[in-house]
Design an enzyme around this catalytic site. Structure first.
Site, PDB file in Angstrom:
ATOM      1  N   SER A 109      42.930  41.814  40.642  1.00 36.29           N
ATOM      2  CA  SER A 109      41.751  42.673  40.502  1.00 36.29           C
ATOM      3  C   SER A 109      40.576  42.249  41.379  1.00 36.29           C
ATOM      4  CB  SER A 109      41.309  42.694  39.040  1.00 36.29           C
ATOM      5  OG  SER A 109      41.111  41.375  38.579  1.00 36.29           O
TER       6      SER A 109
ATOM      7  N   ASP B 229      31.142  42.612  35.704  1.00 33.27           N
ATOM      8  CA  ASP B 229      31.591  42.808  34.323  1.00 33.27           C
ATOM      9  C   ASP B 229      31.942  41.432  33.744  1.00 33.27           C
ATOM     10  OD1 ASP B 229      34.076  42.180  35.393  1.00 33.27           O
ATOM     11  OD2 ASP B 229      34.907  44.199  35.199  1.00 33.27           O
TER      12      ASP B 229
ATOM     13  N   HIS C   1      34.615  39.964  36.817  1.00 36.90           N
ATOM     14  CA  HIS C   1      34.643  40.258  38.257  1.00 36.90           C
ATOM     15  C   HIS C   1      33.256  40.202  38.885  1.00 36.90           C
ATOM     16  CE1 HIS C   1      38.106  42.381  36.360  1.00 36.90           C
ATOM     17  NE2 HIS C   1      38.739  41.695  37.293  1.00 36.90           N
TER      18      HIS C   1
END
Ligand SMILES: *[C@@H]1O[C@H](CO)[C@@H](O)[C@H](O)[C@H]1NC(C)=O
Ligand SMILES: *[C@@H]1O[C@H](CO)[C@@H](O)[C@H](O)[C@H]1NC(C)=O
Length: 378
Positions: free
Chosen positions: A41, A327, A330
């Site tokens: 991610s 978040d 990340h």
């Protein structure tokens, strides 16, 4: 009516001219012919949008600072892979594999997938993701498309050997496997054994990448997962002096150390290639975070303490540049840039070994082994 048509015609001319300027004058010359991205991610640029998985972020406030809005990047704007694309001189973002991979693959492709890991079983509880093995499979499809487009295997091999490859893998083998009670890997393996198991598998995968013609490969180590806001909130009683969950950081440090040794072995074995280590753990440090006001909490609102994703349509912090974390896990675009710049051009000698990405770009490699590349294997 006639006036309307005239206006429409004028508008078309304006659009044509601005497009034409974009495609001609606006065209930067990249430092390498192509750039391929394997990852999780931290690097995913929208591949998970094609999947039926809850692990995707194609909703606002993700992308709030990105020209195209929410694209599936786990950021308010660019991610680390994007900042490297820009520093390599690409004038557009590298395409994801899903759609652009069919037509637009000569500049390279991003295969990154949120939740993905080195092990096939990593993340299986959230199902449907492109594991490292699937990303490699997808890359072989791209390689055969390139060979077809360029008119043969030999010319493709030459082309592919000049490209930059980055791989950012392993975070989820900890975060979405070893650290979770729902997986039994922490019962089966000690931290040392688990890291060895991951490295052994990863080595095979990087050899596989080499076999497709990759010669300039930057392998990113693991960041300080214990400093992610979600993990700080989940392990409040196990924090060190820097307010990070030390057990998590200790475990990924073992992986990082073994990864460096493994890359040295690969360099020893494949003299016509360079595998370089990007020291993500040290780059993800308080030195890099020095310009940020908020280093341990997320900019967007998450559902509850310890959660990772931003709540859909929630209002994020006003100034994203003040935050390291977008978040619960990340980075913001601001941190991605601070990080990506140090990976591209080292700030300290230990940031990259033996080369940073800007040095990798300039290397003249001997292609004596290029003929051993087997492009046909799929
Ligand atoms: C661990 O979990 C996997 C997958 O659920 C299962 O196949 C395996 O038998 C388990 N191993 C042990 C030692 O419990
Ligand atoms: C946002 O934060 C950055 C970094 O602290 C600062 O340079 C900038 O001036 C801030 N912008 C606004 C609009 O306050």
């Amino acid at each position: 009516m006639a006036g309307g048509l005239k206006a429409l015609w004028a508008l078309s001319v304006v659009l044509l001219v601005s497009n034409w300027q974009h495609w001609t004058y606006g065209k930067a010359t990249p430092q390498v012919p192509c750039y391929f991205v394997f990852g999780d991610s931290l690097f995913d640029n929208g591949n998970n949008n094609y999947l039926t998985t809850p692990v995707k972020v194609n909703y606002l406030p993700y992308g709030v600072d990105f020209p195209l809005g929410a694209t599936g990047r786990c950021s308010n704007g660019l991610n680390i892979a994007d900042t490297i694309a820009e520093q390599l001189g690409f004038d557009s973002f590298i395409t994801d594999f899903g759609v652009g991979g069919f037509t637009n693959f000569l500049d390279g492709v991003n295969y990154g997938s949120s939740g993905a890991g080195i092990l096939d079983e990593t993340g299986y509880l959230s199902r449907d993701l492109f594991t490292m093995n699937i990303q490699l499979y997808n890359h072989k499809i791209t390689v055969s498309r390139i060979a077809k487009q360029l008119g043969g295997d030999d010319v493709a091999k030459k082309y592919l050997s000049k490209c930059i490859y980055v791989s950012d893998m392993g975070h989820n083998d900890y975060l979405n496997n070893y650290f979770l009670d729902t997986y039994n890997s922490s019962e089966i393996y000690t931290p040392d054994e688990y890291a060895q198991h991951l490295i052994k598998t990863y080595k095979t995968q990087l050899e596989d990448l080499y076999s497709t013609g990759a010669r300039k490969i930057a392998v990113f180590g693991l960041i300080r997962v214990g400093c992610m806001p979600s993990n700080i909130q989940q392990y409040p009683n196990e924090l060190d002096d820097s307010s990070c969950a030390y057990k998590l950081n200790d475990d990924v440090k073992i992986f990082n150390s073994l990864l460096q040794t493994m890359l040295e072995e690969l360099n020893e074995k494949h003299k016509d290639a360079v595998f370089t280590y990007i020291n993500s753990y040290d780059i993800d440090s308080d030195v890099t975070n020095a310009g940020f006001k908020h280093t341990r909490e997320s900019c967007c609102q998450v559902l509850q303490s310890g959660a990772v994703p931003c709540q859909s349509l929630s209002i994020p912090c006003a100034n994203r540049s003040e935050y390291v974390y977008w978040d619960g896990a990340h980075f913001t675009e601001a941190k991605a840039w601070a990080f990506g710049k140090r990976a591209f051009k080292r700030q300290l000698p230990k940031d990259a070994h033996p080369y940073d990405i800007s040095e990798l770009v300039k290397l003249e490699l001997h292609d004596n082994d290029v003929n051993n590349v087997n492009l046909a294997q799929l």
